[in-house]
Design an enzyme around this catalytic site. Sequence first.
Site, PDB file in Angstrom:
ATOM      1  N   HIS A 176      -0.362  -6.580   0.585  1.00  0.00           N
ATOM      2  CA  HIS A 176       0.832  -5.922   1.118  1.00  0.00           C
ATOM      3  C   HIS A 176       1.914  -5.915   0.049  1.00  0.00           C
ATOM      4  O   HIS A 176       2.037  -6.863  -0.719  1.00  0.00           O
ATOM      5  CB  HIS A 176       1.338  -6.664   2.364  1.00  0.00           C
ATOM      6  CG  HIS A 176       2.277  -5.844   3.180  1.00  0.00           C
ATOM      7  ND1 HIS A 176       3.625  -5.776   2.911  1.00  0.00           N
ATOM      8  CD2 HIS A 176       2.048  -5.021   4.232  1.00  0.00           C
ATOM      9  CE1 HIS A 176       4.187  -4.952   3.785  1.00  0.00           C
ATOM     10  NE2 HIS A 176       3.252  -4.483   4.589  1.00  0.00           N
TER      11      HIS A 176
ATOM     12  N   ASP B  45      -3.645  -4.599   9.605  1.00  0.00           N
ATOM     13  CA  ASP B  45      -4.774  -3.707   9.872  1.00  0.00           C
ATOM     14  C   ASP B  45      -6.131  -4.410   9.856  1.00  0.00           C
ATOM     15  O   ASP B  45      -7.143  -3.811  10.207  1.00  0.00           O
ATOM     16  CB  ASP B  45      -4.805  -2.571   8.833  1.00  0.00           C
ATOM     17  CG  ASP B  45      -3.590  -1.676   8.947  1.00  0.00           C
ATOM     18  OD1 ASP B  45      -3.234  -1.322  10.075  1.00  0.00           O
ATOM     19  OD2 ASP B  45      -2.995  -1.335   7.910  1.00  0.00           O
TER      20      ASP B  45
HETATM   21  N1  CMC Z   1      -8.334  -5.515  -2.565  1.00  0.00           N
HETATM   22  C1  CMC Z   1      -8.508  -5.851  -3.867  1.00  0.00           C
HETATM   23  N2  CMC Z   1      -7.516  -5.914  -4.759  1.00  0.00           N
HETATM   24  C2  CMC Z   1      -6.280  -5.636  -4.331  1.00  0.00           C
HETATM   25  C3  CMC Z   1      -6.025  -5.285  -2.993  1.00  0.00           C
HETATM   26  C4  CMC Z   1      -7.097  -5.242  -2.098  1.00  0.00           C
HETATM   27  N3  CMC Z   1      -6.926  -4.918  -0.824  1.00  0.00           N
HETATM   28  N4  CMC Z   1      -4.701  -5.062  -2.842  1.00  0.00           N
HETATM   29  C5  CMC Z   1      -4.142  -5.260  -4.040  1.00  0.00           C
HETATM   30  N5  CMC Z   1      -5.099  -5.614  -4.953  1.00  0.00           N
HETATM   31  C6  CMC Z   1      -4.879  -5.970  -6.356  1.00  0.00           C
HETATM   32  C7  CMC Z   1      -4.633  -4.751  -7.211  1.00  0.00           C
HETATM   33  O1  CMC Z   1      -5.842  -4.247  -7.731  1.00  0.00           O
HETATM   34  C8  CMC Z   1      -3.714  -5.307  -8.272  1.00  0.00           C
HETATM   35  O2  CMC Z   1      -4.503  -6.027  -9.182  1.00  0.00           O
HETATM   36  P1  CMC Z   1      -4.095  -6.083 -10.761  1.00  0.00           P
HETATM   37  O3  CMC Z   1      -2.825  -6.890 -10.802  1.00  0.00           O
HETATM   38  O4  CMC Z   1      -5.260  -6.744 -11.412  1.00  0.00           O
HETATM   39  O5  CMC Z   1      -3.918  -4.661 -11.193  1.00  0.00           O
HETATM   40  C9  CMC Z   1      -2.854  -6.310  -7.497  1.00  0.00           C
HETATM   41  O6  CMC Z   1      -3.679  -6.727  -6.419  1.00  0.00           O
HETATM   42  C10 CMC Z   1      -1.552  -5.745  -6.977  1.00  0.00           C
HETATM   43  O7  CMC Z   1      -1.862  -4.590  -6.186  1.00  0.00           O
HETATM   44  P2  CMC Z   1      -0.992  -3.271  -6.112  1.00  0.00           P
HETATM   45  O8  CMC Z   1      -1.871  -2.146  -5.740  1.00  0.00           O
HETATM   46  O9  CMC Z   1      -0.172  -3.156  -7.369  1.00  0.00           O
HETATM   47  O10 CMC Z   1      -0.015  -3.674  -4.916  1.00  0.00           O
HETATM   48  P3  CMC Z   1       0.882  -2.671  -4.074  1.00  0.00           P
HETATM   49  O11 CMC Z   1       2.009  -3.449  -3.560  1.00  0.00           O
HETATM   50  O12 CMC Z   1       1.178  -1.445  -4.860  1.00  0.00           O
HETATM   51  O13 CMC Z   1      -0.109  -2.226  -2.888  1.00  0.00           O
HETATM   52  C11 CMC Z   1      -1.277  -2.165  -0.848  1.00  0.00           C
HETATM   53  C12 CMC Z   1      -0.068  -2.716  -1.610  1.00  0.00           C
HETATM   54  C13 CMC Z   1      -1.150  -2.538   0.632  1.00  0.00           C
HETATM   55  C14 CMC Z   1      -1.289  -0.634  -0.955  1.00  0.00           C
HETATM   56  C15 CMC Z   1      -2.576  -2.764  -1.431  1.00  0.00           C
HETATM   57  O14 CMC Z   1      -2.587  -4.159  -1.272  1.00  0.00           O
HETATM   58  C16 CMC Z   1      -3.845  -2.151  -0.840  1.00  0.00           C
HETATM   59  O15 CMC Z   1      -4.308  -1.118  -1.322  1.00  0.00           O
HETATM   60  N6  CMC Z   1      -4.441  -2.790   0.228  1.00  0.00           N
HETATM   61  C17 CMC Z   1      -5.594  -2.227   0.900  1.00  0.00           C
HETATM   62  C18 CMC Z   1      -5.149  -1.161   1.910  1.00  0.00           C
HETATM   63  C19 CMC Z   1      -4.466  -1.742   3.111  1.00  0.00           C
HETATM   64  O16 CMC Z   1      -4.947  -2.688   3.732  1.00  0.00           O
HETATM   65  N7  CMC Z   1      -3.314  -1.170   3.506  1.00  0.00           N
HETATM   66  C20 CMC Z   1      -2.563  -1.586   4.667  1.00  0.00           C
HETATM   67  C21 CMC Z   1      -1.207  -2.127   4.288  1.00  0.00           C
HETATM   68  S1  CMC Z   1      -0.417  -3.066   5.580  1.00  0.00           S
HETATM   69  C22 CMC Z   1       0.077  -2.112   6.892  1.00  0.00           C
HETATM   70  C23 CMC Z   1       0.022  -0.652   6.739  1.00  0.00           C
HETATM   71  O17 CMC Z   1       0.857  -0.080   6.051  1.00  0.00           O
HETATM   72  O18 CMC Z   1      -0.846  -0.079   7.340  1.00  0.00           O
END
Ligand code: CMC
Length: 392
Positions: A270, A327
């Site tokens: 998140h 989720d």
């Molecule tokens: N699985 C594996 N790696 C992950 C995940 C994940 N679910 N989420 C983040 N990472 C890694 C990402 O690859 C990055 O690694 P590195 O530092 O090596 O590049 C690091 O963690 C930081 O991730 P980010 O993408 O820069 O973080 P963000 O704040 O931009 O993204 C997020 C947040 C929710 C989009 C992301 O965690 C994600 O894609 N999660 C999976 C989808 C999901 O469950 N979304 C629901 C969010 S909660 C409620 C809602 O809105 O529905």
Amino acid sequence: TGLVTLDSGFMNTATTTSQITYIDGDEGILRYRGYPIDQLAAGSSFLEVAYLLIYGELPDASALEQFTTRVTRHRLLHEDFKSFFTAFPANGHPMAILQSGIAGLATYYQHTLDPKDPEQLELATVLLLAKVPTMIAYIAKRALGLPLLYPDSSRGYVEDFLRLTFHLPYQDKSVDPVLTKALDMLLILHADHEQNCSTSTVRMVGSSHANIYASIAAGVGALSGPLHGGANEAVLSMLDAIKAGGGDASDFMRRVKDKEDGVRLMGFGHRVYKNYDPRAAIVKDAAHEVLTQLGSSDELLDIAMGLEDIALHDDYFIERKLYPNVDFYTGLIYKAMGFPTQMFTPLFAMGRLPGWIAQYREMIADPTTKIGRPRQVYTGEGERDFVALDQR
Ligand code: CMC
């Protein structure tokens, strides 16, 4: 033109002040109008929380009754609107139909479109809360070719939504109170989450003084993405795929950590929570309770708990502070309730609706609001002379 700061993804830029929802992502705290989410989930009801988010205070008994009556009275859809649900392919994604349907409400309720007129905005608020669940139930029915029922004003908001979604005309049995209670609680957990992608979209669109239907329809579009609300559907597909592969999650987790084909552990991570999402903790408990009450043991719940257990003890997830988000476990409950996977994200939209409405209203009422218009850092070509087609 002044100094422009690049902040891709709004990692560190506040776009508004707000009095609605408070999150402390490091501590895993979520409060609506000051009230902790666990207290609301345990003791409140969805319509009461909607009132709280929109008007700022908990209603007393008579205010809640009046509000409920107003919403209930408007739950019918215009008869002409029903042909709308058959205008799309039956297997079209419910989020696409919902987005169009909400935008389309503006054509039926043209006397409610001026956001600067408090009476119009008040009526639009009630109409949205009333009609969106009916619309979602009709989308679910239509996908199966089943007959649409009329809302029943003697029943509760969530109870009647379940009846409209699942019952057939010749069935007159009551709705299982276990389902009603569980769904009501899940809707409370989704009701607002400050400036997330869809809510920011609602505010951005509304900042041009676009009507509330157009703004919330845009929010539905944002919510549909798998990184946002679409994650609840994506989690189930992920769990299904692991089950189909024999139930061993270790190879899947290896691919996640190797970032093979960009595969992610859906329902994890998140932008704001760097701790256990307080909503996920509540949903996890509810998943156990509801599945037990419904007598539906689910191998997918075991797989999900196994994934969580691996992740919480794995350096990749620990270093990045990745925890289950809201989720991760919701889909398992929706599935046990009988919802098809494609209906999961519309349920998120039904829950988030009061939050979108409250945020739109706060934005409109704030005299300091300006039209949302981000700047950019241009990285394209410098000036160059046009070359006629026959000389290229
Ligand atoms: N699985 C594996 N790696 C992950 C995940 C994940 N679910 N989420 C983040 N990472 C890694 C990402 O690859 C990055 O690694 P590195 O530092 O090596 O590049 C690091 O963690 C930081 O991730 P980010 O993408 O820069 O973080 P963000 O704040 O931009 O993204 C997020 C947040 C929710 C989009 C992301 O965690 C994600 O894609 N999660 C999976 C989808 C999901 O469950 N979304 C629901 C969010 S909660 C409620 C809602 O809105 O529905």
